[in-house]
Scaffold this motif. Sequence first.
Motif, PDB file in Angstrom:
ATOM      1  N   THR A   1       0.869  -1.178   0.000  1.00  0.00           N
ATOM      2  CA  THR A   1       0.000   0.000   0.000  1.00  0.00           C
ATOM      3  C   THR A   1       0.901   1.222   0.000  1.00  0.00           C
ATOM      4  O   THR A   1       1.755   1.376   0.886  1.00  0.00           O
ATOM      5  CB  THR A   1      -0.903   0.027   1.248  1.00  0.00           C
ATOM      6  OG1 THR A   1      -1.685  -1.169   1.278  1.00  0.00           O
ATOM      7  CG2 THR A   1      -1.812   1.240   1.230  1.00  0.00           C
TER       8      THR A   1
ATOM      9  N   TYR B   1       2.176   5.368  -0.390  1.00  0.00           N
ATOM     10  CA  TYR B   1       1.916   6.712   0.128  1.00  0.00           C
ATOM     11  C   TYR B   1       1.079   7.505  -0.869  1.00  0.00           C
ATOM     12  O   TYR B   1       1.278   7.414  -2.081  1.00  0.00           O
ATOM     13  CB  TYR B   1       3.250   7.424   0.369  1.00  0.00           C
ATOM     14  CG  TYR B   1       3.135   8.874   0.759  1.00  0.00           C
ATOM     15  CD1 TYR B   1       2.950   9.246   2.085  1.00  0.00           C
ATOM     16  CD2 TYR B   1       3.208   9.887  -0.198  1.00  0.00           C
ATOM     17  CE1 TYR B   1       2.843  10.578   2.451  1.00  0.00           C
ATOM     18  CE2 TYR B   1       3.102  11.219   0.163  1.00  0.00           C
ATOM     19  CZ  TYR B   1       2.923  11.558   1.489  1.00  0.00           C
ATOM     20  OH  TYR B   1       2.816  12.883   1.837  1.00  0.00           O
TER      21      TYR B   1
ATOM     22  N   SER C   1       1.986   3.490   3.480  1.00  0.00           N
ATOM     23  CA  SER C   1       1.278   4.753   3.281  1.00  0.00           C
ATOM     24  C   SER C   1       1.644   5.807   4.323  1.00  0.00           C
ATOM     25  O   SER C   1       1.347   6.986   4.139  1.00  0.00           O
ATOM     26  CB  SER C   1      -0.235   4.528   3.306  1.00  0.00           C
ATOM     27  OG  SER C   1      -0.661   4.041   4.566  1.00  0.00           O
TER      28      SER C   1
END
Length: 578
Positions: A86, A88, A145
Amino acid sequence: MRHRRAIFIVPIILAALGLAAGELRASTQGVHIVNTPHNLSKSGTGTPNVTAASDEDRVCVFCHTPHNSSLEGPLWSRKSNISMYTLYKSPTIKSLPEQPQGVSRLCLSCHDGTVALGLLLHNFEASSLGAIPAGRNTNFGTDLSKSHPISIIYPTDQEFSDKSTLEYKGIKLGFDAYVECTSCHDPHNNQYGNFLVEDTSTRHDALCVQCHTKSGWATNEDATHRTGGQRFSEVSGVVSSDGCVNCHKPHFAQRGVHLLKQADSSSGEESNCISTCHKGASYPGGDVASSFALDYRHPIQLYPGVHEANETLPVPEGKKHVQCVDCHNPHQAGFQGSPLGSTSPAVSPPSKAPEVNGPLRGVRGVTTFGEAIPGEGYASSEFQICFKCHSGGSASYFKSNRSSTQRPVRVFSSYDESVRFGASSVSFHPVTKLTTGTGRSLKSDYQNGKMQMVYCSDCHAPHGSVEPYILRENNSDTFPVGAATFPLCFRCHDDTYLYGTAGSRTLHVSHVRNHLTPCASCHDPHGIPTLTGVTQNNAAHLMNFDTRYAGAGASYDAAGRSCTVAGTCHAAGDKRYY
């Protein structure tokens, strides 16, 4: 011959590993790989996060092999990393991250916690060391993230250093283009701690500013979040040494967007300001946090995650919000000209209405025509910042939560302040343009051009107040008032003059003093909006009746020196002369 061949091969392996011969010979703690946490062999000392192996003597084997290596990296020996991550995200990001590649994917083969540290190519187990346990600060997992983006093309933007200067600073880009883990970390050299390529022991953001050159951060002498300021020694040293990391975390940020520190992951962005720094009676900059707990305030706590640095202005209804960064730019703010409008500010030079001062520097704004300021969009006047929300078609969104029957209902009504204070406004308090006339109703210190313009914050406390409409002092708008005292109006206006016995002043005595009629029943404190039906004659002297008390058909005739009123004030509904 074998001896000569070994001498020849060693430099090749060192080059493949990214090591200089001098580094191998260096005895400084942390420079040699043997003295770093990346020595997972029996000779390693281990760390609070990783235990050294008890069953493997070789140092380099956990990442490298001299034979039959993987093509994924230099003499790479680890089991392939096939994780998906996942990434940023940010609305203002200059370049989009990609799935980790190259050296970053190699680093994550240990640091995402999915592959055992001792597991090598072809599932060969060099050691019984397992994966880095979850919860350790060296295990980033597969959710990246809330960490600085990697595998992202280095931006060519004015807020970043020129790419050609980075290698000189010790910062490497993957394929000469991508920001990777090794842009900030050298896996073989831990002389600065955390394998950083820059010494951050004194200035904790020294590595950040090698790449990031935020507008105004280095050039504004009083950029307080950078310098710590010179006013309060108890905080200035800490703030100055932390710099960027006062507010940001490169890894495990509580809020992923902009990598912000927060009280917790569910808190809004404002917690980055008021829960950490700008709070407490002893805080030298003032207890801002308590102001936001008052009954009347800008409700910054209600809009987590809504603000965007490049948002449409004026802010449309679906995006209405208010947060600290709507009025303050943390990278440019200083204390110059504070308090706003003071002739003897804490930091020179002083600010003069309507100019912004240090705390308001570098904030986007809206013009008196209700349009976003072009270019960088920075406001030069305080009201331009207020107009971001309090102008445009959805300006009424922030009406008080009191019911409409408890608010003034004007003959000429608009919540769009760019219309009330606009260039064509017939009558106004001098917020957006110079005052006219001598100001004979003002106190002597303000007459004859001594006070040409005022700030919005001369009347309003932007953080919070005990008074409705976040007013700085009491100024009731309900009839009848409890007492004929209007401290807000009388900060500037001379009550002795207004309660005089000559001409129209007798009306003030009759209405305000004798019948406890609030100033706002007849006068509009901002200005008369430029709407159909408004003229120089019927909207002079800030006359804009509150129809709750003066009746729906109330009108003013400046030339005829009369007004027609009805309702609560004058039930008969007749014309009155003065």
